[in-house]
Design a protein around this motif. Sequence first.
Motif, PDB file in Angstrom:
ATOM      1  N   ALA A   1       0.733  -1.284  -0.084  1.00  0.00           N
ATOM      2  CA  ALA A   1       0.178  -0.069  -0.016  1.00  0.00           C
ATOM      3  C   ALA A   1       0.843   1.277   0.046  1.00  0.00           C
ATOM      4  O   ALA A   1       0.682   2.298  -0.562  1.00  0.00           O
ATOM      5  CB  ALA A   1      -0.922   0.029   1.126  1.00  0.00           C
TER       6      ALA A   1
ATOM      7  N   ARG B   1       2.074   1.518  -3.755  1.00  0.00           N
ATOM      8  CA  ARG B   1       1.000   1.900  -4.351  1.00  0.00           C
ATOM      9  C   ARG B   1       0.575   3.356  -4.497  1.00  0.00           C
ATOM     10  O   ARG B   1       0.522   3.869  -3.444  1.00  0.00           O
ATOM     11  CB  ARG B   1      -0.160   1.085  -4.389  1.00  0.00           C
ATOM     12  CG  ARG B   1      -0.186  -0.035  -4.784  1.00  0.00           C
ATOM     13  CD  ARG B   1      -1.629  -1.032  -4.896  1.00  0.00           C
ATOM     14  NE  ARG B   1      -1.288  -2.251  -4.393  1.00  0.00           N
ATOM     15  CZ  ARG B   1      -2.120  -2.833  -3.435  1.00  0.00           C
ATOM     16  NH1 ARG B   1      -2.499  -2.310  -2.519  1.00  0.00           N
ATOM     17  NH2 ARG B   1      -1.680  -4.116  -3.099  1.00  0.00           N
TER      18      ARG B   1
ATOM     19  N   ARG C   1     -11.483  -0.283  -5.950  1.00  0.00           N
ATOM     20  CA  ARG C   1     -10.317  -0.851  -6.607  1.00  0.00           C
ATOM     21  C   ARG C   1      -9.087   0.713  -6.693  1.00  0.00           C
ATOM     22  O   ARG C   1      -8.126   0.330  -6.364  1.00  0.00           O
ATOM     23  CB  ARG C   1     -10.349  -1.258  -7.761  1.00  0.00           C
ATOM     24  CG  ARG C   1      -9.223  -2.081  -8.169  1.00  0.00           C
ATOM     25  CD  ARG C   1      -9.660  -2.831  -9.618  1.00  0.00           C
ATOM     26  NE  ARG C   1     -10.095  -1.913 -10.488  1.00  0.00           N
ATOM     27  CZ  ARG C   1     -10.514  -2.113 -11.812  1.00  0.00           C
ATOM     28  NH1 ARG C   1     -10.731  -3.229 -12.103  1.00  0.00           N
ATOM     29  NH2 ARG C   1     -10.936  -1.143 -12.542  1.00  0.00           N
ATOM     30  N   THR C   2      -9.823   1.715  -7.240  1.00  0.00           N
ATOM     31  CA  THR C   2      -9.159   2.764  -7.211  1.00  0.00           C
ATOM     32  C   THR C   2      -8.189   3.268  -5.913  1.00  0.00           C
ATOM     33  O   THR C   2      -7.182   3.473  -5.675  1.00  0.00           O
ATOM     34  CB  THR C   2      -9.961   3.870  -7.785  1.00  0.00           C
ATOM     35  OG1 THR C   2     -10.768   3.618  -8.718  1.00  0.00           O
ATOM     36  CG2 THR C   2      -9.176   5.303  -7.970  1.00  0.00           C
TER      37      THR C   2
ATOM     38  N   ARG D   1      -7.665   1.198  -3.626  1.00  0.00           N
ATOM     39  CA  ARG D   1      -6.472   0.391  -3.207  1.00  0.00           C
ATOM     40  C   ARG D   1      -5.310   0.914  -4.141  1.00  0.00           C
ATOM     41  O   ARG D   1      -4.150   0.749  -3.510  1.00  0.00           O
ATOM     42  CB  ARG D   1      -7.016  -1.106  -3.617  1.00  0.00           C
ATOM     43  CG  ARG D   1      -6.639  -2.042  -2.291  1.00  0.00           C
ATOM     44  CD  ARG D   1      -6.969  -3.592  -2.702  1.00  0.00           C
ATOM     45  NE  ARG D   1      -5.903  -4.322  -2.513  1.00  0.00           N
ATOM     46  CZ  ARG D   1      -5.829  -5.601  -3.328  1.00  0.00           C
ATOM     47  NH1 ARG D   1      -6.811  -5.829  -4.069  1.00  0.00           N
ATOM     48  NH2 ARG D   1      -5.003  -6.520  -2.940  1.00  0.00           N
TER      49      ARG D   1
ATOM     50  N   GLY E   1      -3.016   3.279  -2.938  1.00  0.00           N
ATOM     51  CA  GLY E   1      -2.250   2.848  -1.560  1.00  0.00           C
ATOM     52  C   GLY E   1      -2.805   3.179  -0.320  1.00  0.00           C
ATOM     53  O   GLY E   1      -1.976   3.318   0.685  1.00  0.00           O
ATOM     54  N   LEU E   2      -4.186   3.254  -0.265  1.00  0.00           N
ATOM     55  CA  LEU E   2      -4.755   3.328   0.966  1.00  0.00           C
ATOM     56  C   LEU E   2      -4.900   2.159   1.810  1.00  0.00           C
ATOM     57  O   LEU E   2      -5.161   1.174   1.070  1.00  0.00           O
ATOM     58  CB  LEU E   2      -6.315   4.208   0.791  1.00  0.00           C
ATOM     59  CG  LEU E   2      -6.386   5.236  -0.124  1.00  0.00           C
ATOM     60  CD1 LEU E   2      -7.795   5.682  -0.106  1.00  0.00           C
ATOM     61  CD2 LEU E   2      -5.256   6.369   0.448  1.00  0.00           C
ATOM     62  N   ARG E   3      -4.736   2.170   2.947  1.00  0.00           N
ATOM     63  CA  ARG E   3      -4.862   1.194   3.960  1.00  0.00           C
ATOM     64  C   ARG E   3      -6.380   0.645   4.117  1.00  0.00           C
ATOM     65  O   ARG E   3      -7.145   1.618   3.914  1.00  0.00           O
ATOM     66  CB  ARG E   3      -3.954   1.090   5.267  1.00  0.00           C
ATOM     67  CG  ARG E   3      -2.742   1.381   4.649  1.00  0.00           C
ATOM     68  CD  ARG E   3      -1.804   1.222   6.137  1.00  0.00           C
ATOM     69  NE  ARG E   3      -0.544   1.464   5.669  1.00  0.00           N
ATOM     70  CZ  ARG E   3       0.655   1.114   6.215  1.00  0.00           C
ATOM     71  NH1 ARG E   3       0.480   0.756   7.659  1.00  0.00           N
ATOM     72  NH2 ARG E   3       1.880   1.153   6.039  1.00  0.00           N
TER      73      ARG E   3
ATOM     74  N   ARG F   1      -8.645   2.825   6.250  1.00  0.00           N
ATOM     75  CA  ARG F   1      -9.032   4.286   5.398  1.00  0.00           C
ATOM     76  C   ARG F   1      -9.993   3.937   4.310  1.00  0.00           C
ATOM     77  O   ARG F   1     -11.049   4.681   4.121  1.00  0.00           O
ATOM     78  CB  ARG F   1      -7.855   4.967   4.955  1.00  0.00           C
ATOM     79  CG  ARG F   1      -8.257   6.322   4.174  1.00  0.00           C
ATOM     80  CD  ARG F   1      -6.914   6.965   3.815  1.00  0.00           C
ATOM     81  NE  ARG F   1      -6.235   7.930   4.783  1.00  0.00           N
ATOM     82  CZ  ARG F   1      -6.900   9.192   5.180  1.00  0.00           C
ATOM     83  NH1 ARG F   1      -7.585   9.721   4.483  1.00  0.00           N
ATOM     84  NH2 ARG F   1      -5.980   9.840   6.075  1.00  0.00           N
ATOM     85  N   ARG F   2      -9.707   3.044   3.611  1.00  0.00           N
ATOM     86  CA  ARG F   2     -10.533   2.490   2.619  1.00  0.00           C
ATOM     87  C   ARG F   2     -12.056   2.425   2.838  1.00  0.00           C
ATOM     88  O   ARG F   2     -12.993   2.718   2.356  1.00  0.00           O
ATOM     89  CB  ARG F   2     -10.040   1.113   1.700  1.00  0.00           C
ATOM     90  CG  ARG F   2      -8.872   1.395   1.119  1.00  0.00           C
ATOM     91  CD  ARG F   2      -8.697   0.444  -0.064  1.00  0.00           C
ATOM     92  NE  ARG F   2      -8.610  -1.093   0.383  1.00  0.00           N
ATOM     93  CZ  ARG F   2      -7.924  -1.764   0.919  1.00  0.00           C
ATOM     94  NH1 ARG F   2      -6.512  -1.388   0.850  1.00  0.00           N
ATOM     95  NH2 ARG F   2      -7.848  -2.996   1.070  1.00  0.00           N
TER      96      ARG F   2
ATOM     97  N   SER G   1     -13.445   5.809   5.098  1.00  0.00           N
ATOM     98  CA  SER G   1     -13.600   7.087   4.051  1.00  0.00           C
ATOM     99  C   SER G   1     -14.244   6.868   2.658  1.00  0.00           C
ATOM    100  O   SER G   1     -14.498   7.873   2.054  1.00  0.00           O
ATOM    101  CB  SER G   1     -12.542   7.927   4.041  1.00  0.00           C
ATOM    102  OG  SER G   1     -11.370   7.432   3.241  1.00  0.00           O
ATOM    103  N   HIS G   2     -14.125   5.747   2.133  1.00  0.00           N
ATOM    104  CA  HIS G   2     -14.720   5.275   0.823  1.00  0.00           C
ATOM    105  C   HIS G   2     -15.746   4.417   0.841  1.00  0.00           C
ATOM    106  O   HIS G   2     -16.894   4.530   0.232  1.00  0.00           O
ATOM    107  CB  HIS G   2     -13.561   4.920  -0.089  1.00  0.00           C
ATOM    108  CG  HIS G   2     -12.509   5.822  -0.373  1.00  0.00           C
ATOM    109  ND1 HIS G   2     -12.798   6.681  -1.481  1.00  0.00           N
ATOM    110  CD2 HIS G   2     -11.542   6.240   0.289  1.00  0.00           C
ATOM    111  CE1 HIS G   2     -11.549   7.556  -1.532  1.00  0.00           C
ATOM    112  NE2 HIS G   2     -10.911   7.205  -0.415  1.00  0.00           N
TER     113      HIS G   2
END
Lengths: 342, 312
Positions: free
Chosen positions: A104, A107, B207-208, B210, B213-215, B218-219, B222-223
């Motif tokens: 992560a 990326r 998928r975006t 990820r 590079g969000l862990r 956070r994914r 906040s998403h």
Amino acid sequence: MTVIDTEILSAGSDRRGDLASGKAETVLSVEGLTVGTGRADLVIDVSLEVRAGETLCLVGESGCGKSLTCLAAMGLTSEPLIVRQGRISFLGQNLSSLSENQLADIRGRDMAMIFQDATAALNPVRRVGMQIAEVLVVHRGLSWRQAEKQAIELIASVGIPEPDLRAKAFPHQLSGGMCQRIMIAMALACRPKLLIADEATTALDVTTQAQILRLMRELQAETDAAMIFVTHDLGVVAEIADRVAVMYSGRVVETATVDELFENPLHPYTRGLMACRLHATTTSHGRIAAIEGTVPSPSRRPEGCSFRPRCSFAKDTCLTLPALAPVVGNHRAACHFAGDFA
Amino acid sequence: MMRLQFILTKLLRGLLTLLLAVTFVFIVLRVSGDPVSMMLPDDTPPAIVAEYRAAWGLDKTVPEQYVRFIWSALHGDLGYSFRDDRPALTVVLERVPMTLLLGVCGFIITVVIGLFAGIAAALKRGTSVDHAAMAFSIFGHSMPNFFLAILMILLFSMTWRLLPSSGGATWWHLILPAVTLGIINAGTVARFTRSSMLEVLHQPYMRTARAKGLRLTRRVMSHAIPNAAIPVVTVLGLRLGGLIAGAVVVETVFAWPGIGLMLVNAVGQRDLPVVQTIVLLVALTMVITNFIVDLTYGWLDPRIENRPNKEG
């Protein structure tokens, strides 16, 4: 179809001399990558390499494994897809040895991806400026205020007018082309060393497509990033690629520099693709060339060369799988008869 | 402009809902038995019965009573309680804080357990966490609230003697009814949260996230959650409105001195104005929570255009 003509081809090749020497650093190398589900392998034994400042185009029909190869390169494959074999190294680091959190961290910072349908790839309930800023907050440790300021600069850098206003917009308030630019701005936020664009311009109209391609080329030249550009559009290939890898039914069947490929395609499949291109001249004949037959399903690939059933040159020897071998210089093709075309 | 029209439509619909609810209750109460003969001893002289009827307006025909009732209701007068001769609204409002206390505590338990179980189940789909959460959800969903209430009393009050079983004297009395209410509703909320999350987790923008590079945390925070929120908020809104109504049974079992218990008693005693007032109040909370939920949509999802938009 994209505007493709010799003018663009020659304009592109000026730039390519610098890379030919091969001195640039290898950013990503994929060796023997095999990705599949429980039932069938969708990507088989794919090896690729891309250097700093270089653009590699992955070409092939829908479902040939182009996008999947990219996802695997980013470590983004998830159930039910499994990377069965292969080694992906990014700047000399073996990605499979890293934890999910270490991945992560890479990326979005060192490797970034631009997805096909940007409108769907952006979070519909968050403002686009925030979505760009988030990358900077996470990877650069900026405060939200700083990050949002920088996001506005990034939005401006991808050629969107009134960036401070656009930053506050939600994806549905922007056109497809704008969303794609936002995606690009997001991908470039941390100046990644590798940029993977998966059909980044496919959904756009011709004019916007040309603008975005130009933009990506400019930004790449600025940051010296390596780029993998996935497309099924040979017009785009001609415009943007340094090297090309043609994929068919999960395998790479031909790799060459873009000039070599267009001048002298060696694999019968590539030759077929070239023949399918629409030229200004073809319209007068009224018929568009097409490759007979359809791509075999991954669970029922024919024995030997996958292209055999559709290939007009197929002989009994094609029942054994041809290796991707050099034919002329570094121009490789996976066909027993490639030498005859050279 | 859009917004004003939206609010007016909602308001009109809300008023219509209230009118229908009250009308229905009014008619059912009038045809289900005579309050006077219920409240007075059998051997009351007919003259006195007639006097009470006249005092409560029951000597008029039902349509006449209805018109009078609606007319005075519009003027804020909901009649006098037959039993203690005070305005029905005053009598009912005295009990509202207790019901609110129970309802809010139950709701908090619902939200915490429901969201947590739903999100965990979605993230760990197909694992034992998922199975456990869904088993709990079906339990909460299919268990009748009075039965769960009785089970709770049996276990915590009778067998283990940990908590009081009835009344509302101390905070300890709050625990059992609040937990009962919370669990019953948490099942539904968990189910909706799970399915909503599962749908969102497979969206391209996840998928975006990820690829950016969000862990995981956070994914999700906040998403995924902001996108999964709409159906969940709808259910929560319905549950919040329903908590007041749902409290009727739970309050009765635990003898919690709120409007639910009062409603049951008032129906038994044919205290018509009190019943009507409580029904009106419950309907009002439903209408208001629905209205709030509708307003929240625009805030949760910018694609729903019911709020002014600068970028428009």
